[in-house]
Design a protein around this motif. Structure first.
Motif, PDB file in Angstrom:
ATOM      1  N   LEU A  38     -14.594   0.674  -8.673  1.00 37.79           N
ATOM      2  CA  LEU A  38     -14.145   1.692  -7.723  1.00 37.79           C
ATOM      3  C   LEU A  38     -12.669   2.025  -7.954  1.00 37.79           C
ATOM      4  O   LEU A  38     -12.268   3.195  -7.965  1.00 37.79           O
ATOM      5  CB  LEU A  38     -14.367   1.147  -6.294  1.00 37.79           C
ATOM      6  N   GLN A  39     -11.869   0.991  -8.155  1.00 32.03           N
ATOM      7  CA  GLN A  39     -10.431   1.231  -8.364  1.00 32.03           C
ATOM      8  C   GLN A  39     -10.179   1.941  -9.690  1.00 32.03           C
ATOM      9  O   GLN A  39      -9.346   2.848  -9.762  1.00 32.03           O
ATOM     10  CB  GLN A  39      -9.666  -0.100  -8.327  1.00 32.03           C
ATOM     11  N   ASN A  40     -10.899   1.537 -10.728  1.00 29.78           N
ATOM     12  CA  ASN A  40     -10.711   2.209 -12.017  1.00 29.78           C
ATOM     13  C   ASN A  40     -11.144   3.670 -11.931  1.00 29.78           C
ATOM     14  O   ASN A  40     -10.501   4.548 -12.506  1.00 29.78           O
ATOM     15  CB  ASN A  40     -11.502   1.484 -13.109  1.00 29.78           C
ATOM     16  N   TYR A  45     -10.140   9.195 -12.241  1.00 32.50           N
ATOM     17  CA  TYR A  45     -10.763  10.488 -11.937  1.00 32.50           C
ATOM     18  C   TYR A  45     -10.251  11.190 -10.680  1.00 32.50           C
ATOM     19  O   TYR A  45     -10.696  12.278 -10.364  1.00 32.50           O
ATOM     20  CB  TYR A  45     -12.284  10.308 -11.843  1.00 32.50           C
ATOM     21  N   THR A  46      -9.340  10.555  -9.934  1.00 33.01           N
ATOM     22  CA  THR A  46      -8.833  11.242  -8.732  1.00 33.01           C
ATOM     23  C   THR A  46      -7.308  11.306  -8.719  1.00 33.01           C
ATOM     24  O   THR A  46      -6.694  11.394  -7.669  1.00 33.01           O
ATOM     25  CB  THR A  46      -9.328  10.550  -7.435  1.00 33.01           C
ATOM     26  N   ARG A  47      -6.700  11.285  -9.894  1.00 31.17           N
ATOM     27  CA  ARG A  47      -5.237  11.273  -9.958  1.00 31.17           C
ATOM     28  C   ARG A  47      -4.629  12.599  -9.531  1.00 31.17           C
ATOM     29  O   ARG A  47      -3.456  12.670  -9.169  1.00 31.17           O
ATOM     30  CB  ARG A  47      -4.747  10.987 -11.388  1.00 31.17           C
ATOM     31  N   ARG A  48      -5.389  13.661  -9.623  1.00 28.44           N
ATOM     32  CA  ARG A  48      -4.833  14.977  -9.313  1.00 28.44           C
ATOM     33  C   ARG A  48      -5.480  15.560  -8.058  1.00 28.44           C
ATOM     34  O   ARG A  48      -5.681  16.759  -7.945  1.00 28.44           O
ATOM     35  CB  ARG A  48      -5.007  15.914 -10.509  1.00 28.44           C
TER      36      ARG A  48
ATOM     37  N   ALA B  40      -4.282   2.474 -14.695  1.00 26.05           N
ATOM     38  CA  ALA B  40      -3.986   1.944 -13.355  1.00 26.05           C
ATOM     39  C   ALA B  40      -2.523   1.541 -13.266  1.00 26.05           C
ATOM     40  O   ALA B  40      -1.827   1.863 -12.298  1.00 26.05           O
ATOM     41  CB  ALA B  40      -4.883   0.741 -13.057  1.00 26.05           C
ATOM     42  N   MET B  41      -2.037   0.865 -14.291  1.00 24.67           N
ATOM     43  CA  MET B  41      -0.665   0.363 -14.239  1.00 24.67           C
ATOM     44  C   MET B  41       0.360   1.476 -14.371  1.00 24.67           C
ATOM     45  O   MET B  41       1.412   1.430 -13.720  1.00 24.67           O
ATOM     46  CB  MET B  41      -0.476  -0.725 -15.285  1.00 24.67           C
ATOM     47  N   THR B  42       0.054   2.473 -15.168  1.00 24.80           N
ATOM     48  CA  THR B  42       1.019   3.565 -15.267  1.00 24.80           C
ATOM     49  C   THR B  42       0.968   4.452 -14.012  1.00 24.80           C
ATOM     50  O   THR B  42       1.975   5.034 -13.628  1.00 24.80           O
ATOM     51  CB  THR B  42       0.812   4.393 -16.549  1.00 24.80           C
ATOM     52  N   ASN B  43      -0.190   4.518 -13.360  1.00 24.77           N
ATOM     53  CA  ASN B  43      -0.244   5.193 -12.052  1.00 24.77           C
ATOM     54  C   ASN B  43       0.687   4.511 -11.066  1.00 24.77           C
ATOM     55  O   ASN B  43       1.424   5.158 -10.314  1.00 24.77           O
ATOM     56  CB  ASN B  43      -1.664   5.132 -11.463  1.00 24.77           C
ATOM     57  N   ILE B  44       0.634   3.186 -11.080  1.00 19.44           N
ATOM     58  CA  ILE B  44       1.495   2.420 -10.168  1.00 19.44           C
ATOM     59  C   ILE B  44       2.959   2.658 -10.523  1.00 19.44           C
ATOM     60  O   ILE B  44       3.802   2.821  -9.642  1.00 19.44           O
ATOM     61  CB  ILE B  44       1.119   0.920 -10.235  1.00 19.44           C
ATOM     62  N   ALA B  45       3.243   2.729 -11.825  1.00 16.26           N
ATOM     63  CA  ALA B  45       4.613   3.023 -12.254  1.00 16.26           C
ATOM     64  C   ALA B  45       5.095   4.343 -11.650  1.00 16.26           C
ATOM     65  O   ALA B  45       6.210   4.439 -11.130  1.00 16.26           O
ATOM     66  CB  ALA B  45       4.688   3.087 -13.779  1.00 16.26           C
ATOM     67  N   LEU B  46       4.226   5.340 -11.687  1.00 21.65           N
ATOM     68  CA  LEU B  46       4.614   6.654 -11.162  1.00 21.65           C
ATOM     69  C   LEU B  46       4.851   6.609  -9.647  1.00 21.65           C
ATOM     70  O   LEU B  46       5.744   7.275  -9.131  1.00 21.65           O
ATOM     71  CB  LEU B  46       3.544   7.693 -11.504  1.00 21.65           C
ATOM     72  N   ASP B  47       4.032   5.824  -8.947  1.00 22.85           N
ATOM     73  CA  ASP B  47       4.269   5.664  -7.500  1.00 22.85           C
ATOM     74  C   ASP B  47       5.674   5.112  -7.253  1.00 22.85           C
ATOM     75  O   ASP B  47       6.406   5.589  -6.379  1.00 22.85           O
ATOM     76  CB  ASP B  47       3.251   4.684  -6.897  1.00 22.85           C
ATOM     77  N   HIS B  48       6.038   4.092  -8.056  1.00 29.12           N
ATOM     78  CA  HIS B  48       7.352   3.467  -7.855  1.00 29.12           C
ATOM     79  C   HIS B  48       8.489   4.422  -8.230  1.00 29.12           C
ATOM     80  O   HIS B  48       9.536   4.415  -7.578  1.00 29.12           O
ATOM     81  CB  HIS B  48       7.465   2.177  -8.680  1.00 29.12           C
ATOM     82  N   ILE B  49       8.275   5.244  -9.241  1.00 31.67           N
ATOM     83  CA  ILE B  49       9.317   6.225  -9.581  1.00 31.67           C
ATOM     84  C   ILE B  49       9.519   7.193  -8.421  1.00 31.67           C
ATOM     85  O   ILE B  49      10.644   7.524  -8.050  1.00 31.67           O
ATOM     86  CB  ILE B  49       8.960   6.991 -10.881  1.00 31.67           C
TER      87      ILE B  49
END
Lengths: 97, 252
Positions: A38-40, A45-48, B40-49
């Motif tokens: 679910l997290q992956n 797929y929902t980043r935007r 996932a980890m780079t998404n988290i990086a962007l949140d922190h930025i």
């Protein structure tokens, strides 16, 4: 599904873009358990802002039709145009059909 | 020190912490063990930025000397950086990254929950936004804690070693100096000493689920609020700041 490649199992991902709309298949992810799947899916797929809901299903539980059987599966419906609502003429005077 | 000067320092501490954290998470880009985790980890990086920007933009306004968030991020040296020590720890192996993140994420969620009550509207606003991200970050790192700790013998071992190594950096998150105390007393900042007990409860629960233990050694490292860091920070800043310093007008 094999876990030989050390990436976890394959899961199919379905996204609902707005409340009440149907879930649509968008792709797949690797994961070793359902929370990770679910997290992956959320991260891929929902980043935007594409989703308000996610379903993930282990790919092994998807039962798929066999392309080799397409002839008997799908061709018989091709010539039955009367199954389309537009085939019928509206009787004069009817408002709700 | 005036009230503005104290608030400026406060913004730098949190802004630096998130900025350094973001850079560390960004270092995972292309190095994740699977594509999904890499993202996932780079998404988290962007949140922190995003969070770092919010703090540093406001810090620049409070300081009122015309410095932008980029000036503050890229044109201050190691001794001027006041990020929490835990944020600068090198990524190490995946277990070390997860432990570092978990210890901070658990803190972060409690911290921003408290900060939503700040009498300073900008800080309360930052908190409202960050709290959602912090919840997700904690879910991510806590799940991995359990997965690794309760996984194979090797993953368990690596998680336990990571906890033993990183534990001494956790006390720094709860330190309160005169600036923190003064801002907390005036209802602007968070009394971090107050949230330590809740933090410990979250940590103990996850540690128990992960079948690992926290070290008995209670010695905690300090210094970040005075600009004293581990040797890792200087190397990281050199890389992070090199482009902005070599090409001052560089644009994305």
């Amino acid at each position: 599904m094999s876990v030989d490649n050390n990436q976890g199992e394959l899961w199919e991902v379905f996204i609902q873009s707005k409340n009440n709309l149907p879930y649509k298949h968008v792709g797949s992810v690797h994961a070793t358990d359902k929370e990770m799947a679910l997290q992956n899916a959320r991260d891929l797929y929902t980043r935007r802002g594409e989703g308000r809901g996610i379903w993930v299903v282990p790919s092994q539980y998807i039962v798929a039709s066999d392309p080799e059987e397409n002839a008997e599966f799908f061709d018989p419906s091709v010539d039955k145009i009367y199954r389309h609502p537009t085939f019928f003429e509206m009787p004069k005077g009817s408002k709700n059909i | 020190m005036t009230k503005e000067e104290m608030l400026f320092q406060y913004c730098l501490r949190m802004g630096d912490t998130h900025n350094v954290f973001a850079h560390r998470m960004g270092e995972w880009c292309t190095n994740g063990h699977i594509l999904e985790e890499d993202i996932a980890m780079t998404n988290i990086a962007l949140d922190h930025i995003g969070t770092a920007r919010a703090w540093l933009i406001y810090g620049g306004e409070v300081e009122n000397k015309g410095r932008t968030e980029d000036d503050l991020a890229f044109h201050r040296d190691e001794r001027d950086y006041v990020n929490m020590l835990i944020s600068e720890l090198p990524n190490g192996n995946f277990a070390e990254t997860i432990v570092r993140n978990f210890m901070f994420d658990a803190f972060s969620l409690l911290y921003y929950t408290e900060l939503t009550k700040s009498s300073n509207e900008t800080l309360a606003g930052i908190a409202q936004k960050v709290i959602k991200e912090a919840k997700y970050h904690l879910k991510h790192s806590a799940n991995w804690m359990v997965r690794l700790g309760d996984g194979t013998e090797e993953s368990h071992q690596k998680l336990q070693s990571a906890i033993d190594e990183i534990w001494r950096f956790t006390g720094n998150m709860f330190e309160m100096d005169d600036i923190d105390q003064s801002l907390s007393d005036s209802g602007i900042g968070v009394d971090c000493a107050q949230i330590k007990e809740q933090w410990m409860a979250v940590v103990m629960q996850t540690v128990s689920d992960a079948k690992v233990t926290i070290p008995e050694n209670k010695y905690m490292l300090t210094g970040s609020k005075k600009g004293i860091h581990t040797e890792a920070l200087g190397h990281m800043l050199a890389e992070m700041q090199s482009l902005a310093r070599a090409y001052p007008d560089a644009k994305w």
